[in-house]
Design a protein around this motif. Structure first.
Motif, PDB file in Angstrom:
ATOM      1  N   ALA A   5      39.493  44.764  43.844  1.00  0.00           N
ATOM      2  CA  ALA A   5      39.964  45.840  44.393  1.00  0.00           C
ATOM      3  C   ALA A   5      40.239  46.109  45.526  1.00  0.00           C
ATOM      4  O   ALA A   5      41.028  46.889  46.139  1.00  0.00           O
ATOM      5  N   GLY A  21      45.790  48.991  41.041  1.00  0.00           N
ATOM      6  CA  GLY A  21      45.059  48.944  39.625  1.00  0.00           C
ATOM      7  C   GLY A  21      45.781  49.440  38.530  1.00  0.00           C
ATOM      8  O   GLY A  21      46.830  49.893  38.523  1.00  0.00           O
ATOM      9  N   GLY A  22      45.108  49.570  37.306  1.00  0.00           N
ATOM     10  CA  GLY A  22      45.896  50.007  36.128  1.00  0.00           C
ATOM     11  C   GLY A  22      46.720  49.132  35.507  1.00  0.00           C
ATOM     12  O   GLY A  22      47.732  49.707  34.644  1.00  0.00           O
ATOM     13  N   THR A  23      46.683  47.619  35.840  1.00  0.00           N
ATOM     14  CA  THR A  23      48.026  47.135  35.216  1.00  0.00           C
ATOM     15  C   THR A  23      47.551  46.289  33.910  1.00  0.00           C
ATOM     16  O   THR A  23      48.335  45.655  33.280  1.00  0.00           O
ATOM     17  N   GLU A  24      45.998  46.289  33.547  1.00  0.00           N
ATOM     18  CA  GLU A  24      45.664  45.795  32.523  1.00  0.00           C
ATOM     19  C   GLU A  24      45.148  46.838  31.527  1.00  0.00           C
ATOM     20  O   GLU A  24      44.560  47.745  31.896  1.00  0.00           O
ATOM     21  N   HIS A  83      46.091  44.897  46.365  1.00  0.00           N
ATOM     22  CA  HIS A  83      45.722  45.049  45.178  1.00  0.00           C
ATOM     23  C   HIS A  83      46.229  46.339  44.522  1.00  0.00           C
ATOM     24  O   HIS A  83      46.395  47.326  45.283  1.00  0.00           O
ATOM     25  N   LYS A 102      42.779  48.948  28.777  1.00  0.00           N
ATOM     26  CA  LYS A 102      41.348  48.835  28.898  1.00  0.00           C
ATOM     27  C   LYS A 102      40.730  48.302  27.228  1.00  0.00           C
ATOM     28  O   LYS A 102      41.608  48.118  26.521  1.00  0.00           O
ATOM     29  N   ASP A 122      39.766  44.868  37.707  1.00  0.00           N
ATOM     30  CA  ASP A 122      41.168  45.860  37.407  1.00  0.00           C
ATOM     31  C   ASP A 122      42.097  45.141  37.914  1.00  0.00           C
ATOM     32  O   ASP A 122      42.856  45.208  38.927  1.00  0.00           O
ATOM     33  N   GLY A 123      42.505  44.133  36.986  1.00  0.00           N
ATOM     34  CA  GLY A 123      43.880  43.363  37.306  1.00  0.00           C
ATOM     35  C   GLY A 123      43.167  42.130  38.013  1.00  0.00           C
ATOM     36  O   GLY A 123      41.968  41.828  38.228  1.00  0.00           O
ATOM     37  N   ARG A 140      34.718  44.428  28.589  1.00  0.00           N
ATOM     38  CA  ARG A 140      34.222  43.945  30.132  1.00  0.00           C
ATOM     39  C   ARG A 140      33.067  44.581  30.486  1.00  0.00           C
ATOM     40  O   ARG A 140      32.107  43.944  31.121  1.00  0.00           O
ATOM     41  N   GLN A 141      32.943  45.696  30.163  1.00  0.00           N
ATOM     42  CA  GLN A 141      31.471  46.273  30.618  1.00  0.00           C
ATOM     43  C   GLN A 141      30.335  45.788  29.924  1.00  0.00           C
ATOM     44  O   GLN A 141      29.264  45.378  30.467  1.00  0.00           O
TER      45      GLN A 141
END
Lengths: 517, 338, 284
Positions: free
Chosen positions: A322, A329-332, A327, A334, A317-318, A301-302
């Motif tokens: 955000a 975070g951290g559900t998908e 919302h 890296k 982030d999901g 993604r970056q």
């Protein structure tokens, strides 16, 4: 919650009284905007389509509206409103000083007619109003909207219901519920009037001097939408001064213009994530959760943000932005190509061929697909890309046999509420087989229950909690990669003053607030 | 007369074949316009209702027969997206495209005929070779590439001609009864608008016509050369007639007629190619309308465009053929041909 | 072979032959000379101007333009060839059949071909694209359907001309079977005319294919078809002109050289022109 809802409009009313009798500056100048997609028609029933919405947003008024830059609604035609305790009745108190463009006075009858007509015509804007049932006129300045069951985002959905002039539209109801007439005519009360409609060439709007909101501040007298498909042509026109706003030039040119003081580049914080949806019900490998987990680690993604979006956007982030309530975070996963490669080698998935379908007309989709192709090739998976038109792609999703392994799709929430993204994209009621946009065909009854409960509740705190739970469950199944959260970047001449991105009306321009220096 | 009727009948037959072909194609297509028309979050029920409304759920043959009966009444159906009768949409979109093609054809004829005649007269000279080279080069330039380059240099950098659009900013409100900007502006006596519309037509028409002009020069040259070899030319020369007289009074009209057929076809080809130029120069027209219809799978609109272009194409050919037929009997009556 | 070598009469014609041969070689073997992978994207290298590393620069996803050009040669030329081969097969078969059968059916077929001749392929292709989905195959189909009448008419004309000649009557009298007539007489005599037409059509078909890819109804990404490359790069034309110029130039050079070759062949092979030259300008 309801008390605050009652209080806000009252405060605003008091505040506006205090600023009463503002300086009436007559609008001057012409704003020319070069957009790339030609409009379908002018019918408010189709306002979910952005090419229609961008024209109507200044020609019509709604009961309540999201002002550009805000995430809660503020009063427009409705001065104030109450919601009944059971959430089934919304009572709106209307302004009495509004005139339509033809001089007719606006009353509650127009609101009821608008809704009745939308029901008869099966207007697309009603898709988002949930369990709406009927409208009832109490008196000329009061109207009640009845729902079959409670619906949390109902007020937000009102922001797309453009109120039409009953007197002008009713005589045409026999022609396909006025669809034929409203497709090329306007019947609004907004600050601008569509004076010329040439859909393959240009649309002209002129300021309405008797607009109820008045003309304080800087405004343009005329707005012209020119339809230019070629980004290089639009750039040439922007540089020559023939157009003042060119949102659809390519990203590199926007970066170059940033350095030029004669131009401004505005990056709107859009909430339109792009997804790679995996066919979770496939009998092939994408039906395997571990395989999907592997896939979820293969998109950088970056790199996409840096190289394709050139920094205009943010790392998602999901599925939800955000800063939205609800919302988590951290559900998908890296990006980790090495871990993905290990999974591929361990499970003997090397040599697999997958197919992805997408719209080549959208440059971002094309370049994201190319990156995925390249990454997957490095770990031994071949990705075939099939470009299609949107209706063709939608058709392939109606049967399991014709659904491809991966499909690219954006979410275009019609209002800034988690319901607009999560329900549309992950509720099994909207899977591809039923013609919806849940192109992962994700069917998790627990998630469905959470999403439906959140939709019918009006308790904000409860809804936040439910959506967070839903996201965690969704993430654990890896149905999709949220690949990017692009910003909505508009290149414009520095003479343009007052432009602001409106997250509730994506791909439109608040030309009613814009002035020229 | 019999010839004309025969041609007419075959034209109709051709059109019918075209209609069946296009209809079948677009309907057999897997694309589902109902999903698009229903809007996001429509739900399966609404989409099914819409599909029934659009008549998409009926068997193919029934749909085709319904469509044919509508066509015979002159009704091309209603676009599911613009919600207007397609015939009306096309009537609006056709004039700008036709205007572009007419100007392009005029440029074509203005260059092809004289150049074809001259290179035939001075065949196998350096002049002929030079023109021949130019022609072969011109016939190799992709229309869209030429359009992009011209737009960037002549429009963008040199700023000699407008970059895009049909009319300039000051004339944006101008509208006339026929839809042809050039004609309307003359009818209204607005020479400034006429000049403006013409300026906006130069680059697009030139990009469109170069390829066809190159071919046109060749065709005319070939026709003229075979004219020159004819006995009556030899006879006229032997009688002492001046070359110029021979060229203009005999060779040119006689030689131009076979090329008429090709020019007629080129009109149709050009109409089909307008889409390339319209997209790049941001001009309205059926090309843009067709692309949008295809993108949305607006089936009736796509069929409508193919039919309309087909009709125009057949008409152009028919007219060219009739003109040829009318002129050539005169030729047959002269004592010059064996 | 020696006769072929005698065809080119000027420097220009020689250059055209050389260029055309180079391009065909490029189509056949180019991919092995490509310095980079035509499909390998590398965003850090995007939109780089021509340099020693990337002789023709890079495109918007960092792919080497020269490599794409070399791979694209095969794609563009093979699809052009496909169209022409199918069209010749279909057109000639119909034309031959029409000439042999004669009568009303011959009339009908030829009239249909006359009218069908050159129906705007772009519009037909748009229709096909909405039906079959945009792809190179759909584009080829559309072009085949638009182009066959040309060859049908040509074949029929040549075939009926030959069939009318005296030696066919003698062959009939000798009891020569139909197949032998076709292969021994008709095809060899028609060959010259065909070759001329085909070489002239190479440029036309190639321009049509790239035109279709340009509007998006032909080759799809990441295919480096030349027209598709121009479509990809068209929004960068003011900054990264090499993305659009290189494939455009290639299309142009290929089209022009085949045009010149076709013209040259017509001059050398067309029996009517030859006859005229031998007879002199006055026809004496």
């Amino acid at each position: 919650m309801r008390k605050i809802e009652k209080l806000v409009p009252v405060c605003v009313a008091i505040a506006s009284l205090m600023v009463a009798v503002p300086a009436m500056a007559a609008p001057t100048g012409t704003l020319v905007i070069a957009d790339s997609e030609t409009p379908e028609n002018l019918d408010p029933a189709n306002a979910t389509n952005s090419t229609v919405d961008e024209l109507l947003i200044g020609d019509y008024d709604t009961l309540v509206q999201f002002t550009a830059g805000e995430t809660t609604v503020s009063p427009r035609l409705a001065k104030s409103w109450e919601v009944s305790a059971d959430g089934l009745t919304y009572t709106f108190h209307l302004r009495d000083d509004v005139l339509f463009h033809d001089g007719t006075k606006f009353t509650a009858d127009d609101v009821k007619f608008t809704f009745d007509r939308l029901v008869a015509a099966k207007g697309n804007v009603l898709n988002d109003t949930g369990p709406y049932d009927s409208a009832e006129v109490v008196d000329p300045t009061t109207v009640k909207l009845h729902l079959k069951s409670s619906f949390g985002p109902f007020l937000s959905a009102m922001s797309r219901i453009y109120i039409v002039n009953k007197k002008l539209v009713e005589p045409h109801m026999s022609e396909d519920n006025a669809r034929t007439w409203l497709a090329v005519n306007e019947a609004g009360s907004g600050p601008y009037i569509v004076t010329s409609y040439k859909p393959t060439e240009a649309v002209d709007l002129k300021a309405f001097d008797k607009y109820w909101g008045g003309w304080s501040g800087k405004h343009v007298a005329e707005v012209v939408f020119r339809y230019i498909t070629e980004p290089s042509t639009a750039l040439s026109l922007l540089k020559s001064g023939e157009v003042q706003m060119a949102p659809k030039i390519n990203a590199e040119d926007k970066v170059a213009l940033q350095k030029d003081p004669a131009y401004t580049i505005d990056v709107g914080k859009a909430a339109t994530p792009m997804f790679f949806d995996f066919n979770t019900q496939s009998k092939g490998l994408t039906g395997n959760k571990l395989f999907r987990q592997m896939l979820s680690m293969t998109f950088d993604r970056q790199l996409h943000l840096d190289q394709v979006l050139l920094g205009f956007g943010s790392i998602p982030d999901g599925p939800l932005p955000a800063d939205w309530p609800g919302h988590v975070g951290g559900t998908e996963s890296k990006f980790d190509l090495d871990a993905a490669k290990k999974l591929v080698d361990d499970n003997g998935w090397k040599g697999t061929t997958l197919t992805v379908r997408y719209l080549p007309a959208i440059a971002e989709e094309q370049q994201a697909v190319e990156q995925l192709q390249s990454n997957l090739a490095q770990i031994g998976i071949t990705l075939k890309a099939e470009g299609m038109t949107f209706p063709a792609q939608a058709a392939t999703l109606q049967k399991l046999e014709t659904t491809s392994d991966i499909n690219v799709i954006y979410s275009f929430p019609t209002f800034p509420d988690p319901h607009a993204i999560l329900n549309t994209d992950y509720n099994s009621a909207f899977d591809g087989f039923k013609g919806g946009y849940n192109w992962a065909n994700y069917a998790n009854p627990a998630v469905d229950t959470l999403l439906n409960d959140a939709a019918s509740s009006s308790d904000q705190a409860k809804r936040v909690d439910l959506y967070q739970q839903a996201q965690k469950l969704i993430g654990a199944d890896y149905p999709a990669i949220t690949a990017s959260l692009p910003g909505f970047v508009v290149a414009m001449s520095s003479k343009v003053v007052g432009y602001k991105y409106n997250v509730a009306h994506h791909q439109t321009y608040n030309y009613m607030d814009i002035g020229l220096k | 007369m019999r010839y004309v009727i025969e041609r007419l009948l075959f034209s109709v037959l051709s059109l019918a074949v075209l209609l069946v072909l296009t209809f079948l194609l677009t309907h057999l297509s897997a694309a589902d316009p109902a999903v698009v028309a229903a809007g996001p979050n429509a739900g399966a029920e609404k989409i099914a209702q819409l599909r029934a409304e659009m008549g998409l759920d009926k068997p193919l043959i029934v749909q085709f027969l319904i469509y044919c009966s509508e066509i015979l009444r002159g009704d091309l159906g209603i676009s599911w997206f613009t919600r207007q009768p397609i015939a009306q949409d096309l009537l609006q979109e056709l004039p700008p495209s036709i205007e572009l093609v007419v100007v392009a054809m005029l440029i074509n004829l203005a260059i092809s005929l004289p150049l074809g005649l001259l290179t035939a007269r001075y065949a196998n000279t350096r002049f002929d070779d030079a023109v021949r080279l130019l022609v072969l080069v011109g016939a190799g330039l992709p229309i869209f590439w030429l359009a992009i380059l011209l737009q960037q240099f002549v429009g963008g950098q040199l700023q000699w001609l407008p970059i895009a659009g049909r009319l300039g900013f000051d004339n944006r409100d101008f509208a006339g009864p026929t839809g042809f900007a050039l004609l309307d502006s003359l009818l209204a006596g607005r020479l400034d608008v006429f000049a403006d519309a013409l300026a906006h037509l130069v680059l697009p028409a030139f990009s469109l016509t170069l390829l066809f002009t190159a071919v046109g020069v060749r065709i005319t040259r070939t026709a003229m050369i075979s004219e020159f070899r004819k006995d009556y030319v030899v006879l006229a020369r032997a009688k002492g007639a001046k070359n110029g007289r021979i060229m203009f009074r005999h060779v040119f009209p006689n030689g131009a007629t076979p090329s008429l057929t090709v020019f007629g076809m080129q009109f149709g080809w050009m109409l089909g190619a307008t889409v390339l130029v319209e997209e790049i120069f941001g001009r309205p027209g059926i090309g843009r309308y067709a692309v949008k219809a295809v993108t949305q799978s607006d089936i009736h609109a796509v069929v409508g465009v193919v039919l309309t272009v087909g009709v125009v194409f057949l008409l152009a050919n028919l007219l060219a053929d009739i003109a040829l037929y009318l002129i050539s009997p005169l030729k047959h009556r002269s004592p010059s041909t064996p | 072979m020696r006769r072929l070598l005698s065809y080119p009469r000027s420097t220009i014609e020689w250059s055209a032959v050389v260029v055309a041969c180079l391009i065909v070689l490029m189509a056949l073997f180019g991919r092995w000379f490509a310095p980079f992978d035509a499909l390998q994207i590398d965003f850090r290298n995007k939109l780089k101007a021509p340099s020693f590393v990337h002789l023709l620069g890079t495109d918007e996803t960092g792919r080497d333009v020269l490599s794409r050009l070399l791979f694209g040669a095969q794609l563009t030329l093979s699809s052009t060839l496909t169209v022409l081969v199918i069209v010749v097969l279909i057109g000639c078969t119909i034309g031959l059949f029409s000439a042999l059968i004669g009568g009303a059916i011959d009339n009908l077929l030829m009239r249909l071909a006359d009218i069908w001749l050159g129906f705007p392929p772009l519009i037909l292709a748009l229709g096909f694209a909405s039906a079959l989905g945009a792809s190179l195959e759909a584009a080829i189909l559309a072009l085949v359907l638009s182009w066959w009448p040309n060859y049908a008419r040509l074949t029929r004309m040549v075939a009926s001309d030959i069939l009318a000649r005296k030696f066919i009557a003698s062959a009939d009298a000798l009891g020569v079977p139909l197949t032998r007539k076709i292969f021994a007489y008709l095809i060899p005599n028609a060959f010259d005319v065909m070759i001329v037409q085909v070489s002239l059509d190479v440029s036309a078909v190639m321009l049509a294919i790239s035109g279709l890819s340009f509007i998006g109804v032909g080759a799809q990404i990441p295919a480096p078809e030349w027209g598709a490359m121009i479509a990809d790069g068209r929004s960068y034309v003011s900054k990264a002109w090499w993305i659009v110029s290189a494939p455009g130039l290639m299309i142009f050079l290929t089209a022009v050289s085949f045009n010149i070759i076709g013209d040259m062949l017509r001059r050398e092979l067309d029996p009517t022109l030859r006859r005229d030259r031998r007879e002199g300008p006055a026809g004496a």
